[in-house]
Design a protein around this motif. Structure first.
Motif, PDB file in Angstrom:
ATOM      1  N   ILE A 172       0.841  -1.199   0.000  1.00 45.27           N
ATOM      2  CA  ILE A 172       0.000   0.000   0.000  1.00 45.27           C
ATOM      3  C   ILE A 172       0.875   1.247   0.000  1.00 45.27           C
ATOM      4  O   ILE A 172       0.619   2.201  -0.743  1.00 45.27           O
ATOM      5  CB  ILE A 172      -0.945   0.000   1.224  1.00 45.27           C
ATOM      6  N   ILE A 173       1.912   1.230   0.809  1.00 47.37           N
ATOM      7  CA  ILE A 173       2.831   2.370   0.874  1.00 47.37           C
ATOM      8  C   ILE A 173       3.473   2.603  -0.487  1.00 47.37           C
ATOM      9  O   ILE A 173       3.561   3.745  -0.957  1.00 47.37           O
ATOM     10  CB  ILE A 173       3.892   2.148   1.970  1.00 47.37           C
ATOM     11  N   GLU A 174       3.904   1.527  -1.148  1.00 49.48           N
ATOM     12  CA  GLU A 174       4.513   1.650  -2.473  1.00 49.48           C
ATOM     13  C   GLU A 174       3.524   2.250  -3.479  1.00 49.48           C
ATOM     14  O   GLU A 174       3.870   3.123  -4.267  1.00 49.48           O
ATOM     15  CB  GLU A 174       4.994   0.282  -2.957  1.00 49.48           C
ATOM     16  N   TYR A 175       2.275   1.779  -3.433  1.00 50.30           N
ATOM     17  CA  TYR A 175       1.238   2.305  -4.323  1.00 50.30           C
ATOM     18  C   TYR A 175       1.028   3.796  -4.089  1.00 50.30           C
ATOM     19  O   TYR A 175       0.969   4.592  -5.037  1.00 50.30           O
ATOM     20  CB  TYR A 175      -0.062   1.527  -4.099  1.00 50.30           C
ATOM     21  N   LEU A 176       0.946   4.201  -2.841  1.00 54.61           N
ATOM     22  CA  LEU A 176       0.730   5.613  -2.530  1.00 54.61           C
ATOM     23  C   LEU A 176       1.952   6.462  -2.855  1.00 54.61           C
ATOM     24  O   LEU A 176       1.815   7.598  -3.317  1.00 54.61           O
ATOM     25  CB  LEU A 176       0.319   5.775  -1.068  1.00 54.61           C
ATOM     26  N   ASP A 177       3.142   5.917  -2.640  1.00 54.76           N
ATOM     27  CA  ASP A 177       4.362   6.639  -3.006  1.00 54.76           C
ATOM     28  C   ASP A 177       4.438   6.851  -4.514  1.00 54.76           C
ATOM     29  O   ASP A 177       4.885   7.900  -4.979  1.00 54.76           O
ATOM     30  CB  ASP A 177       5.614   5.899  -2.520  1.00 54.76           C
ATOM     31  N   THR A 178       3.997   5.852  -5.283  1.00 52.88           N
ATOM     32  CA  THR A 178       3.975   5.975  -6.736  1.00 52.88           C
ATOM     33  C   THR A 178       2.997   7.082  -7.152  1.00 52.88           C
ATOM     34  O   THR A 178       3.303   7.893  -8.029  1.00 52.88           O
ATOM     35  CB  THR A 178       3.569   4.641  -7.394  1.00 52.88           C
ATOM     36  N   ALA A 179       1.842   7.120  -6.520  1.00 55.17           N
ATOM     37  CA  ALA A 179       0.863   8.168  -6.813  1.00 55.17           C
ATOM     38  C   ALA A 179       1.429   9.534  -6.444  1.00 55.17           C
ATOM     39  O   ALA A 179       1.233  10.515  -7.163  1.00 55.17           O
ATOM     40  CB  ALA A 179      -0.431   7.900  -6.055  1.00 55.17           C
ATOM     41  N   LYS A 180       2.130   9.587  -5.334  1.00 56.32           N
ATOM     42  CA  LYS A 180       2.724  10.845  -4.873  1.00 56.32           C
ATOM     43  C   LYS A 180       3.794  11.338  -5.852  1.00 56.32           C
ATOM     44  O   LYS A 180       3.890  12.536  -6.116  1.00 56.32           O
ATOM     45  CB  LYS A 180       3.335  10.616  -3.489  1.00 56.32           C
ATOM     46  N   ALA A 181       4.574  10.414  -6.398  1.00 55.91           N
ATOM     47  CA  ALA A 181       5.629  10.776  -7.340  1.00 55.91           C
ATOM     48  C   ALA A 181       5.057  11.211  -8.689  1.00 55.91           C
ATOM     49  O   ALA A 181       5.654  12.024  -9.389  1.00 55.91           O
ATOM     50  CB  ALA A 181       6.586   9.595  -7.532  1.00 55.91           C
ATOM     51  N   ASP A 182       3.894  10.660  -9.040  1.00 62.57           N
ATOM     52  CA  ASP A 182       3.219  11.031 -10.283  1.00 62.57           C
ATOM     53  C   ASP A 182       2.509  12.356 -10.032  1.00 62.57           C
ATOM     54  O   ASP A 182       1.483  12.402  -9.375  1.00 62.57           O
ATOM     55  CB  ASP A 182       2.213   9.942 -10.670  1.00 62.57           C
ATOM     56  N   LYS A 183       3.028  13.412 -10.571  1.00 68.46           N
ATOM     57  CA  LYS A 183       2.513  14.752 -10.266  1.00 68.46           C
ATOM     58  C   LYS A 183       1.094  14.985 -10.789  1.00 68.46           C
ATOM     59  O   LYS A 183       0.477  15.985 -10.468  1.00 68.46           O
ATOM     60  CB  LYS A 183       3.452  15.817 -10.844  1.00 68.46           C
ATOM     61  N   THR A 184       0.565  14.051 -11.595  1.00 67.75           N
ATOM     62  CA  THR A 184      -0.800  14.214 -12.095  1.00 67.75           C
ATOM     63  C   THR A 184      -1.836  13.640 -11.135  1.00 67.75           C
ATOM     64  O   THR A 184      -3.029  13.841 -11.326  1.00 67.75           O
ATOM     65  CB  THR A 184      -0.977  13.540 -13.473  1.00 67.75           C
ATOM     66  N   LYS A 185      -1.385  12.925 -10.116  1.00 68.59           N
ATOM     67  CA  LYS A 185      -2.274  12.311  -9.133  1.00 68.59           C
ATOM     68  C   LYS A 185      -1.953  12.819  -7.740  1.00 68.59           C
ATOM     69  O   LYS A 185      -0.834  13.219  -7.458  1.00 68.59           O
ATOM     70  CB  LYS A 185      -2.077  10.792  -9.120  1.00 68.59           C
ATOM     71  N   SER A 186      -2.939  12.735  -6.870  1.00 68.40           N
ATOM     72  CA  SER A 186      -2.695  13.023  -5.460  1.00 68.40           C
ATOM     73  C   SER A 186      -2.871  11.721  -4.687  1.00 68.40           C
ATOM     74  O   SER A 186      -3.519  10.782  -5.167  1.00 68.40           O
ATOM     75  CB  SER A 186      -3.689  14.067  -4.944  1.00 68.40           C
ATOM     76  N   VAL A 187      -2.317  11.656  -3.510  1.00 65.53           N
ATOM     77  CA  VAL A 187      -2.487  10.476  -2.664  1.00 65.53           C
ATOM     78  C   VAL A 187      -3.972  10.308  -2.340  1.00 65.53           C
ATOM     79  O   VAL A 187      -4.515   9.201  -2.410  1.00 65.53           O
ATOM     80  CB  VAL A 187      -1.634  10.593  -1.381  1.00 65.53           C
ATOM     81  N   GLN A 188      -4.633  11.408  -2.025  1.00 61.82           N
ATOM     82  CA  GLN A 188      -6.061  11.335  -1.731  1.00 61.82           C
ATOM     83  C   GLN A 188      -6.827  10.799  -2.940  1.00 61.82           C
ATOM     84  O   GLN A 188      -7.720   9.965  -2.804  1.00 61.82           O
ATOM     85  CB  GLN A 188      -6.584  12.716  -1.347  1.00 61.82           C
ATOM     86  N   GLY A 189      -6.478  11.258  -4.134  1.00 59.85           N
ATOM     87  CA  GLY A 189      -7.141  10.774  -5.345  1.00 59.85           C
ATOM     88  C   GLY A 189      -6.899   9.296  -5.576  1.00 59.85           C
ATOM     89  O   GLY A 189      -7.793   8.567  -5.994  1.00 59.85           O
ATOM     90  N   ALA A 190      -5.670   8.832  -5.311  1.00 62.98           N
ATOM     91  CA  ALA A 190      -5.337   7.418  -5.479  1.00 62.98           C
ATOM     92  C   ALA A 190      -6.128   6.552  -4.495  1.00 62.98           C
ATOM     93  O   ALA A 190      -6.609   5.473  -4.859  1.00 62.98           O
ATOM     94  CB  ALA A 190      -3.834   7.212  -5.285  1.00 62.98           C
ATOM     95  N   ILE A 191      -6.278   7.025  -3.275  1.00 66.91           N
ATOM     96  CA  ILE A 191      -7.049   6.273  -2.277  1.00 66.91           C
ATOM     97  C   ILE A 191      -8.510   6.196  -2.690  1.00 66.91           C
ATOM     98  O   ILE A 191      -9.131   5.129  -2.654  1.00 66.91           O
ATOM     99  CB  ILE A 191      -6.896   6.906  -0.880  1.00 66.91           C
ATOM    100  N   LYS A 192      -9.079   7.317  -3.109  1.00 62.87           N
ATOM    101  CA  LYS A 192     -10.475   7.339  -3.547  1.00 62.87           C
ATOM    102  C   LYS A 192     -10.681   6.406  -4.746  1.00 62.87           C
ATOM    103  O   LYS A 192     -11.664   5.656  -4.795  1.00 62.87           O
ATOM    104  CB  LYS A 192     -10.902   8.755  -3.933  1.00 62.87           C
TER     105      LYS A 192
END
Length: 75
Positions: free
Chosen positions: A30-50
Protein backbone atom coordinates in the motif's frame (compact mmCIF):
# COMPACT_ATOMS: atom_id res chain seq x y z
CA UNK A 1 -16.26 36.58 12.38
CA UNK A 2 -19.47 35.35 10.81
CA UNK A 3 -17.65 34.05 7.75
CA UNK A 4 -15.49 31.79 9.90
CA UNK A 5 -18.52 30.52 11.78
CA UNK A 6 -20.38 29.84 8.54
CA UNK A 7 -17.34 28.08 7.09
CA UNK A 8 -16.90 25.97 10.23
CA UNK A 9 -20.60 25.02 10.11
CA UNK A 10 -20.40 24.12 6.41
CA UNK A 11 -17.30 21.98 6.97
CA UNK A 12 -18.93 20.16 9.90
CA UNK A 13 -21.98 19.36 7.78
CA UNK A 14 -20.20 18.45 4.54
CA UNK A 15 -16.76 17.02 5.27
CA UNK A 16 -15.43 13.92 6.98
CA UNK A 17 -11.78 13.11 7.67
CA UNK A 18 -10.28 9.67 8.15
CA UNK A 19 -6.72 8.93 9.13
CA UNK A 20 -4.73 5.72 8.72
CA UNK A 21 -1.42 4.45 10.05
CA UNK A 22 0.46 2.01 7.81
CA UNK A 23 3.19 -0.37 8.94
CA UNK A 24 6.19 -0.63 6.64
CA UNK A 25 6.62 -4.36 7.26
CA UNK A 26 2.99 -5.40 6.67
CA UNK A 27 1.58 -2.64 4.46
CA UNK A 28 4.54 -2.14 2.13
CA UNK A 29 2.41 -2.78 -0.95
CA UNK A 30 0.00 0.00 0.00
CA UNK A 31 2.83 2.37 0.87
CA UNK A 32 4.51 1.65 -2.47
CA UNK A 33 1.24 2.30 -4.32
CA UNK A 34 0.73 5.61 -2.53
CA UNK A 35 4.36 6.64 -3.01
CA UNK A 36 3.97 5.98 -6.74
CA UNK A 37 0.86 8.17 -6.81
CA UNK A 38 2.72 10.85 -4.87
CA UNK A 39 5.63 10.78 -7.34
CA UNK A 40 3.22 11.03 -10.28
CA UNK A 41 2.51 14.75 -10.27
CA UNK A 42 -0.80 14.21 -12.10
CA UNK A 43 -2.27 12.31 -9.13
CA UNK A 44 -2.70 13.02 -5.46
CA UNK A 45 -2.49 10.48 -2.66
CA UNK A 46 -6.06 11.34 -1.73
CA UNK A 47 -7.14 10.77 -5.35
CA UNK A 48 -5.34 7.42 -5.48
CA UNK A 49 -7.05 6.27 -2.28
CA UNK A 50 -10.48 7.34 -3.55
CA UNK A 51 -9.85 5.60 -6.89
CA UNK A 52 -8.80 2.36 -5.17
CA UNK A 53 -11.81 2.37 -2.84
CA UNK A 54 -14.22 3.12 -5.69
CA UNK A 55 -12.66 0.30 -7.75
CA UNK A 56 -13.12 -2.07 -4.83
CA UNK A 57 -16.73 -0.97 -4.31
CA UNK A 58 -17.55 -1.42 -8.00
CA UNK A 59 -16.04 -4.92 -8.11
CA UNK A 60 -16.63 -6.36 -4.65
CA UNK A 61 -19.66 -8.43 -5.69
CA UNK A 62 -18.48 -9.56 -9.12
CA UNK A 63 -15.28 -11.39 -8.16
CA UNK A 64 -13.14 -12.29 -5.21
CA UNK A 65 -10.62 -9.52 -4.56
CA UNK A 66 -7.60 -10.74 -2.66
CA UNK A 67 -6.60 -8.83 0.43
CA UNK A 68 -3.61 -9.17 2.71
CA UNK A 69 -5.79 -11.00 5.24
CA UNK A 70 -6.52 -13.68 2.60
CA UNK A 71 -2.85 -14.66 2.33
CA UNK A 72 -0.67 -16.82 4.50
CA UNK A 73 -0.10 -13.85 6.81
CA UNK A 74 -3.11 -14.96 8.87
CA UNK A 75 -2.50 -18.70 8.65
Amino acid sequence: MRDKEAQRKWMKENKVMYSINLMKNTDGDIIEYLDTAKADKTKSVQGAIKEAIRFYLAHRDSAHISTRSDTSETE
